[in-house]
Design a protein around this motif. Structure first.
Motif, PDB file in Angstrom:
ATOM      1  N   VAL A 150     -10.986  -2.623  -1.750  1.00  0.00           N
ATOM      2  CA  VAL A 150     -11.283  -1.359  -1.089  1.00  0.00           C
ATOM      3  C   VAL A 150     -10.893  -0.208  -2.003  1.00  0.00           C
ATOM      4  N   VAL A 151     -11.825   0.694  -2.203  1.00  0.00           N
ATOM      5  CA  VAL A 151     -11.586   1.930  -2.944  1.00  0.00           C
ATOM      6  C   VAL A 151     -11.599   3.063  -1.929  1.00  0.00           C
ATOM      7  N   ALA A 152     -10.497   3.776  -1.808  1.00  0.00           N
ATOM      8  CA  ALA A 152     -10.384   4.832  -0.792  1.00  0.00           C
ATOM      9  C   ALA A 152      -9.689   6.042  -1.401  1.00  0.00           C
ATOM     10  N   SER A 153     -10.071   7.232  -0.925  1.00  0.00           N
ATOM     11  CA  SER A 153      -9.504   8.442  -1.516  1.00  0.00           C
ATOM     12  C   SER A 153      -8.763   9.281  -0.492  1.00  0.00           C
ATOM     13  N   SER A 154      -7.794  10.021  -0.983  1.00  0.00           N
ATOM     14  CA  SER A 154      -6.965  10.977  -0.246  1.00  0.00           C
ATOM     15  C   SER A 154      -6.409  10.368   1.038  1.00  0.00           C
ATOM     16  N   LEU A 155      -6.594  11.020   2.179  1.00  0.00           N
ATOM     17  CA  LEU A 155      -5.995  10.556   3.425  1.00  0.00           C
ATOM     18  C   LEU A 155      -6.484   9.175   3.822  1.00  0.00           C
ATOM     19  N   THR A 156      -7.730   8.861   3.513  1.00  0.00           N
ATOM     20  CA  THR A 156      -8.278   7.559   3.851  1.00  0.00           C
ATOM     21  C   THR A 156      -7.542   6.440   3.126  1.00  0.00           C
ATOM     22  N   GLY A 157      -6.932   6.757   2.005  1.00  0.00           N
ATOM     23  CA  GLY A 157      -6.150   5.758   1.292  1.00  0.00           C
ATOM     24  C   GLY A 157      -5.001   5.220   2.116  1.00  0.00           C
ATOM     25  N   SER A 158      -4.386   6.069   2.930  1.00  0.00           N
ATOM     26  CA  SER A 158      -3.282   5.596   3.764  1.00  0.00           C
ATOM     27  C   SER A 158      -3.792   4.648   4.839  1.00  0.00           C
ATOM     28  N   TRP A 159      -4.971   4.937   5.412  1.00  0.00           N
ATOM     29  CA  TRP A 159      -5.541   4.034   6.429  1.00  0.00           C
ATOM     30  C   TRP A 159      -5.905   2.695   5.804  1.00  0.00           C
ATOM     31  N   LEU A 189      -6.596  -3.083  -3.695  1.00  0.00           N
ATOM     32  CA  LEU A 189      -6.712  -1.699  -3.259  1.00  0.00           C
ATOM     33  C   LEU A 189      -6.765  -0.789  -4.481  1.00  0.00           C
ATOM     34  N   VAL A 190      -7.709   0.124  -4.494  1.00  0.00           N
ATOM     35  CA  VAL A 190      -7.751   1.206  -5.474  1.00  0.00           C
ATOM     36  C   VAL A 190      -7.719   2.502  -4.674  1.00  0.00           C
ATOM     37  N   LEU A 191      -6.631   3.223  -4.774  1.00  0.00           N
ATOM     38  CA  LEU A 191      -6.446   4.431  -3.973  1.00  0.00           C
ATOM     39  C   LEU A 191      -6.438   5.645  -4.885  1.00  0.00           C
ATOM     40  N   VAL A 192      -7.305   6.593  -4.570  1.00  0.00           N
ATOM     41  CA  VAL A 192      -7.474   7.783  -5.404  1.00  0.00           C
ATOM     42  C   VAL A 192      -6.721   8.948  -4.768  1.00  0.00           C
ATOM     43  N   CYS A 193      -5.673   9.403  -5.446  1.00  0.00           N
ATOM     44  CA  CYS A 193      -4.852  10.521  -4.958  1.00  0.00           C
ATOM     45  C   CYS A 193      -4.522  10.362  -3.468  1.00  0.00           C
ATOM     46  N   VAL A 238       1.987  -4.423   0.675  1.00  0.00           N
ATOM     47  CA  VAL A 238       0.626  -4.947   0.579  1.00  0.00           C
ATOM     48  C   VAL A 238       0.607  -6.199  -0.294  1.00  0.00           C
ATOM     49  N   ASP A 239       0.075  -7.285   0.240  1.00  0.00           N
ATOM     50  CA  ASP A 239       0.035  -8.558  -0.476  1.00  0.00           C
ATOM     51  C   ASP A 239      -1.261  -8.676  -1.268  1.00  0.00           C
ATOM     52  N   ALA A 240      -1.475  -7.733  -2.149  1.00  0.00           N
ATOM     53  CA  ALA A 240      -2.666  -7.707  -2.999  1.00  0.00           C
ATOM     54  C   ALA A 240      -2.402  -6.683  -4.098  1.00  0.00           C
ATOM     55  N   PRO A 241      -3.101  -6.779  -5.232  1.00  0.00           N
ATOM     56  CA  PRO A 241      -2.920  -5.784  -6.286  1.00  0.00           C
ATOM     57  C   PRO A 241      -3.274  -4.378  -5.800  1.00  0.00           C
ATOM     58  N   VAL A 242      -2.443  -3.426  -6.134  1.00  0.00           N
ATOM     59  CA  VAL A 242      -2.663  -2.028  -5.752  1.00  0.00           C
ATOM     60  C   VAL A 242      -2.670  -1.174  -7.010  1.00  0.00           C
ATOM     61  N   THR A 243      -3.678  -0.363  -7.151  1.00  0.00           N
ATOM     62  CA  THR A 243      -3.755   0.595  -8.258  1.00  0.00           C
ATOM     63  C   THR A 243      -3.968   1.989  -7.701  1.00  0.00           C
ATOM     64  N   LEU A 244      -3.159   2.909  -8.147  1.00  0.00           N
ATOM     65  CA  LEU A 244      -3.339   4.327  -7.829  1.00  0.00           C
ATOM     66  C   LEU A 244      -4.067   4.981  -8.991  1.00  0.00           C
ATOM     67  N   VAL A 245      -5.073   5.771  -8.670  1.00  0.00           N
ATOM     68  CA  VAL A 245      -5.801   6.523  -9.691  1.00  0.00           C
ATOM     69  C   VAL A 245      -5.604   7.997  -9.394  1.00  0.00           C
ATOM     70  N   ASP A 247     -10.376  -2.392 -15.792  1.00  0.00           N
ATOM     71  CA  ASP A 247      -9.250  -2.841 -16.603  1.00  0.00           C
ATOM     72  C   ASP A 247      -8.045  -3.234 -15.751  1.00  0.00           C
ATOM     73  N   GLU A 248      -7.826  -2.502 -14.674  1.00  0.00           N
ATOM     74  CA  GLU A 248      -6.601  -2.670 -13.903  1.00  0.00           C
ATOM     75  C   GLU A 248      -6.682  -3.733 -12.822  1.00  0.00           C
ATOM     76  N   LEU A 249      -7.879  -4.030 -12.330  1.00  0.00           N
ATOM     77  CA  LEU A 249      -7.999  -5.002 -11.249  1.00  0.00           C
ATOM     78  C   LEU A 249      -8.873  -6.172 -11.690  1.00  0.00           C
ATOM     79  N   PRO A 250      -8.288  -7.335 -11.900  1.00  0.00           N
ATOM     80  CA  PRO A 250      -9.077  -8.507 -12.306  1.00  0.00           C
ATOM     81  C   PRO A 250     -10.208  -8.829 -11.345  1.00  0.00           C
TER      82      PRO A 250
END
Length: 311
Positions: free
Chosen positions: A130-139, A152-156, A248-255, A303-306
């Motif tokens: 899941v790629v989610a941005s701003s407030l939606t990233g928290s949900w 998870l890829v969360l943008v700001c 979270v039991d999965a890779p998490v990347t913040l962008v 690069d960050e998420l296999p």
């Protein structure tokens, strides 16, 4: 006599505002799909949720969840959607109350969106990133366990937009004055001001046609109801985002865009340190690096998420 004149003037002003609101709605017209692909409808709790789907269904699932603002929609991912669909099965909904999804005058809350994210991802995807941005990233972070995500890829991301302002929500929901205020906020000049000040670092990086789409989506019937709750901070979840991400039991990347103002990079460093997750910082971009620097964003994600490697 003076009071009578004041009341008459106020009545005339309200009537003029109502007329202007009707004229704007008539001029804007219908809203086209934000993204190219197969257009679907997800029926959820009385809402018809519009979403776009593209890519081979046999490929790994990627769900794109746009952020929340006065003119929000899945158009936010217009610069990366097609590229992701070359390698993945991509789904991008318009959140309830936004875009081409239903916009009834209900009480929009964080709980509603938390459950929507969990249900949509569970029902439409399998082991999704899941790629989610701003407030939606928290949900999205809160839904990670229930939806069984693979990444998870969360943008700001943020879970805090400030103290609750019930007066703001009530005012924006009023039929005449609220509509007038919202129309002023989402005028072309207002949208350009937001993009230039907060969403993008450089004006020339605003994607072609974005403001037109923002204007059209924010002048659809019912467009002000969900943003009214956002403006009143009623969409903030009651959660410690760092603790949630750490669990979270999965890779998490913040962008993060290096020049972000609403959620400055210092918050990104603190969040990444507290949650012990990856942080990728993209130069020459602000709140929406996936829209402003799509090539750099895609490279960072791959690069960050296999789970997002080419197949």
């Amino acid at each position: 006599m003076r009071l009578r004149r004041l009341l008459a003037g106020a009545a005339a002003g309200v009537a003029a505002t109502a007329g202007a609101n009707r004229l704007l709605r008539a001029r804007v017209g219908d809203l086209d799909p934000a993204l190219d692909g197969d257009q679907g409808t997800y029926h959820w709790r009385g809402f018809d949720i519009a979403y776009t789907e593209a890519g081979d269904p046999e490929h790994p699932d990627v769900v794109l969840l746009h952020g929340v603002n006065a003119a929000a929609s899945s158009r936010e991912f217009g610069e990366v959607f097609d590229a992701l669909a070359e390698d993945y099965h991509v789904l991008a909904p318009d959140l309830p109350g936004f875009g081409r999804s239903d916009r009834p005058p209900v009480a929009y809350t964080s709980k509603l969106y938390e459950q929507f994210v969990a249900d949509f991802v569970t029902d439409t995807a399998e082991d999704a990133v899941v790629v989610a941005s701003s407030l939606t990233g928290s949900w999205a972070a809160m839904a990670a366990d229930e939806a069984d995500l693979s990444g998870l890829v969360l943008v700001c991301p943020t879970a805090d937009t400030g103290q609750r302002r019930p007066v703001v929500r009530r005012l924006l929901r009023t039929p005449v004055v609220g509509s007038g205020l919202f129309n002023a906020l989402t005028s072309r000049r207002g949208l350009e001001w937001f993009n230039d000040r907060d969403a993008f670092y450089r004006t020339e990086n605003v994607p072609e046609g974005l403001v037109d789409y923002q204007y059209t989506t924010s002048h659809q019937p019912g467009a002000r109801f969900a943003p009214a709750s956002f403006a009143g901070s009623f969409l903030d979840p009651n959660v410690d985002l760092a603790d949630t991400l750490a669990g979270v039991d999965a890779p998490v990347t913040l962008v993060w865009g290096r020049e972000a103002k609403i959620t400055p990079l210092s918050e990104g460093h603190d969040l990444a340190d507290d949650a012990d997750v990856r942080l990728v910082v993209l130069d020459d971009t602000s709140l929406l690096p996936h829209a402003e620097q799509p090539d750099s964003f895609l490279e960072a994600v791959r690069d960050e998420l296999p789970a997002l490697e080419r197949h």
